[in-house]
Design a protein around this motif. Sequence first.
Motif, short mmCIF file in Angstrom:
data_model
loop_
_atom_site.label_atom_id
_atom_site.label_comp_id
_atom_site.label_asym_id
_atom_site.label_seq_id
_atom_site.Cartn_x
_atom_site.Cartn_y
_atom_site.Cartn_z
N GLU A 14 60.94 54.47 -45.38
CA GLU A 14 61.41 55.77 -45.85
C GLU A 14 62.38 55.60 -47.02
N ARG A 17 60.22 54.99 -50.10
CA ARG A 17 59.62 56.25 -50.57
C ARG A 17 60.64 57.11 -51.30
N ARG A 21 60.46 58.03 -55.29
CA ARG A 21 60.39 59.44 -55.69
C ARG A 21 61.44 59.79 -56.74
N LEU A 54 50.59 53.43 -48.73
CA LEU A 54 50.70 54.89 -48.88
C LEU A 54 49.35 55.57 -48.72
N ASP A 57 47.60 61.36 -49.75
CA ASP A 57 48.27 62.66 -49.82
C ASP A 57 49.78 62.56 -49.95
N GLU A 58 50.33 61.35 -50.02
CA GLU A 58 51.78 61.21 -50.11
C GLU A 58 52.25 61.44 -51.54
N ASP A 59 53.39 62.08 -51.68
CA ASP A 59 53.94 62.45 -53.00
C ASP A 59 54.90 61.38 -53.53
N VAL A 60 54.45 60.15 -53.53
CA VAL A 60 55.27 59.02 -53.98
C VAL A 60 54.62 58.44 -55.24
#
Length: 115
Positions: A14, A17, A21, A54, A57-60
């Motif tokens: 986490e 990530r 971001r 990842l 669909d992950e926004d990273v």
Amino acid sequence: MHSIDELEGLRFPERVRAVVRSIPEGRVTSYGAVAAMCGAPRAARGVGSVLNSLGPDEDVPWWRVVNRLGELSIPAVLGRRELQRTLLKAEAVRFRRNGRVNLELHGWWPEDDGD
């Protein structure tokens, strides 16, 4: 940019990530720099493992992480290296003739907080 204090209590994946971001569009940083920002300066390979795991669909923005030389070191499997190059170019990231990202123009490091 998150401080290590803000990341406290989060597990390493986490933290990775959250840090990734926070990399601004058009900038890149290294796996080692992400690891250091997560409070684990020797965990560059662990950063790579997190980013490689990842989901779609992950926004990273995983493509903003390169090796310390500015090289795209993501495996070429399934065209991911070419996808990384395409995504970086779409953010106006420039590459040198040797294929490396121009870190002088696009590098983003922990001490760049004010930029």
